[in-house]
Design a protein around this motif. Structure first.
Motif, PDB file in Angstrom:
ATOM      1  N   ALA A  25     -11.460   9.545  -4.429  1.00  0.00           N
ATOM      2  CA  ALA A  25     -10.023   9.331  -4.592  1.00  0.00           C
ATOM      3  C   ALA A  25      -9.576   8.079  -3.834  1.00  0.00           C
ATOM      4  CB  ALA A  25      -9.252  10.552  -4.114  1.00  0.00           C
ATOM      5  N   GLY A  26     -10.167   7.836  -2.661  1.00  0.00           N
ATOM      6  CA  GLY A  26      -9.830   6.641  -1.897  1.00  0.00           C
ATOM      7  C   GLY A  26     -10.183   5.369  -2.643  1.00  0.00           C
ATOM      8  N   ARG A  27     -11.344   5.344  -3.288  1.00  0.00           N
ATOM      9  CA  ARG A  27     -11.749   4.180  -4.077  1.00  0.00           C
ATOM     10  C   ARG A  27     -10.811   3.975  -5.257  1.00  0.00           C
ATOM     11  NH1 ARG A  27     -16.860   6.391  -3.385  1.00  0.00           N
ATOM     12  NH2 ARG A  27     -16.868   7.115  -5.553  1.00  0.00           N
ATOM     13  N   MET A  28     -10.386   5.066  -5.872  1.00  0.00           N
ATOM     14  CA  MET A  28      -9.471   4.963  -7.009  1.00  0.00           C
ATOM     15  C   MET A  28      -8.118   4.421  -6.571  1.00  0.00           C
ATOM     16  SD  MET A  28     -10.456   8.487  -9.037  1.00  0.00           S
ATOM     17  CE  MET A  28      -9.502   8.123 -10.527  1.00  0.00           C
ATOM     18  N   ILE A  29      -7.653   4.847  -5.412  1.00  0.00           N
ATOM     19  CA  ILE A  29      -6.391   4.335  -4.878  1.00  0.00           C
ATOM     20  C   ILE A  29      -6.514   2.836  -4.612  1.00  0.00           C
ATOM     21  CG2 ILE A  29      -4.905   4.343  -2.839  1.00  0.00           C
ATOM     22  CD1 ILE A  29      -5.301   7.382  -2.735  1.00  0.00           C
ATOM     23  N   ALA A  65      -3.471  12.841   0.442  1.00  0.00           N
ATOM     24  CA  ALA A  65      -3.192  12.431   1.814  1.00  0.00           C
ATOM     25  C   ALA A  65      -4.478  12.004   2.513  1.00  0.00           C
ATOM     26  CB  ALA A  65      -2.517  13.561   2.577  1.00  0.00           C
ATOM     27  N   ASN A  66      -5.532  12.776   2.352  1.00  0.00           N
ATOM     28  CA  ASN A  66      -6.817  12.424   2.961  1.00  0.00           C
ATOM     29  C   ASN A  66      -7.410  11.167   2.323  1.00  0.00           C
ATOM     30  OD1 ASN A  66      -8.080  14.542   5.002  1.00  0.00           O
ATOM     31  ND2 ASN A  66      -6.830  15.690   3.536  1.00  0.00           N
ATOM     32  N   HIS A  71      -8.520   5.301   2.492  1.00  0.00           N
ATOM     33  CA  HIS A  71      -8.202   3.962   1.994  1.00  0.00           C
ATOM     34  C   HIS A  71      -7.799   3.042   3.143  1.00  0.00           C
ATOM     35  CE1 HIS A  71      -6.608   0.713  -0.355  1.00  0.00           C
ATOM     36  NE2 HIS A  71      -5.344   1.007  -0.099  1.00  0.00           N
ATOM     37  N   VAL A  72      -6.943   3.537   4.022  1.00  0.00           N
ATOM     38  CA  VAL A  72      -6.505   2.741   5.170  1.00  0.00           C
ATOM     39  C   VAL A  72      -7.695   2.381   6.053  1.00  0.00           C
ATOM     40  CG1 VAL A  72      -5.137   2.764   7.292  1.00  0.00           C
ATOM     41  CG2 VAL A  72      -4.164   3.687   5.173  1.00  0.00           C
ATOM     42  N   VAL A 121       3.184  14.213  -0.404  1.00  0.00           N
ATOM     43  CA  VAL A 121       1.929  13.538  -0.056  1.00  0.00           C
ATOM     44  C   VAL A 121       2.118  12.728   1.223  1.00  0.00           C
ATOM     45  CG1 VAL A 121       0.192  11.868  -0.791  1.00  0.00           C
ATOM     46  CG2 VAL A 121       1.196  13.429  -2.465  1.00  0.00           C
ATOM     47  N   LEU A 122       3.243  12.025   1.329  1.00  0.00           N
ATOM     48  CA  LEU A 122       3.510  11.216   2.516  1.00  0.00           C
ATOM     49  C   LEU A 122       3.680  12.091   3.747  1.00  0.00           C
ATOM     50  CD1 LEU A 122       5.985   8.628   0.940  1.00  0.00           C
ATOM     51  CD2 LEU A 122       3.533   8.380   1.353  1.00  0.00           C
TER      52      LEU A 122
END
Length: 202
Positions: A25-29, A65-66, A71-72, A121-122
């Motif tokens: 999911a992080g890569r997709m974001i 959220a995770n 991603h960050v 989510v935030l």
């Protein structure tokens, strides 16, 4: 790829299936942002059935959220290290911090802006906490250390200075993302650092 094979691969590379889903999911974001990102799309990219996600996360908001946190962290890893207190000059180090902060915000704020319609989510992201290692935390600690070393005024209001630098990063990036009336020139890094140092330098 079948769900069984996907799970087997996760064991092979040492990551749990939960970690694999977060990383996916992080890569997709990173590639496409958060707008319209669905559980089905994440599951398909991860090579698992849709329902598998709910074996590892309470809901979509927890996963996203995770994934935002991942991603960050990935962006920060690409930006490299920040200067140590006592090295080079305070002016140079603050410029480096500001350039780092601007690059960080340019990379991550679009993903957050895409979640304005999903405040849950935030909220979940905020609840994850940052263990004091967010860039703004490191900037504050850097300034406090320089003050302790005597390279800044003894009464320097370093927390306020850090807030100013973080605010510049927000303004510079958000003004390009959100509609606004007219346009204003963002001050150059040298101008910002000069203004900050006017208040805290010895």
């Amino acid at each position: 790829m079948s769900p069984r094979k996907a799970a087997a691969l996760r064991h092979a590379d040492g990551r749990s299936l939960r970690e694999h889903l977060i990383a996916t999911a992080g890569r997709m974001i990173s590639a496409q942002g958060t707008a319209g990102l669905t559980v089905r799309a994440i599951a398909r990219e991860a090579g698992v059935a849709d329902g598998v996600l709910y074996n590892h996360f309470t809901d979509k908001e927890e996963l996203l959220a995770n994934a935002l946190r991942a991603h960050v962290r990935a962006v920060e890893a690409e930006l490299g290290t920040l200067p140590e207190p006592g090295s080079a000059t305070v002016e140079w180090n603050l410029r480096t911090h500001l350039e780092y902060g601007l690059a960080l915000h340019r990379a991550i704020l679009p993903a957050f802006a895409g979640l304005l319609a999903q405040p849950a989510v935030l909220t979940r992201f905020g609840e994850l906490g940052g263990d004091g290692d967010e860039w703004r935390d490191r900037l504050r600690e850097y300034l406090r250390a320089e003050r302790a070393l005597g390279r800044l005024a003894a009464d320097a209001r370093v927390d306020a200075a850090a807030a100013m630098l973080v605010g510049i990063c927000h303004e510079a990036v958000l003004s390009g993302l959100l509609p606004h009336a007219g346009s204003t020139r963002s001050p150059a890094a040298d101008e910002v650092i000069e203004a900050v140092l006017t208040g805290i330098a010895k």
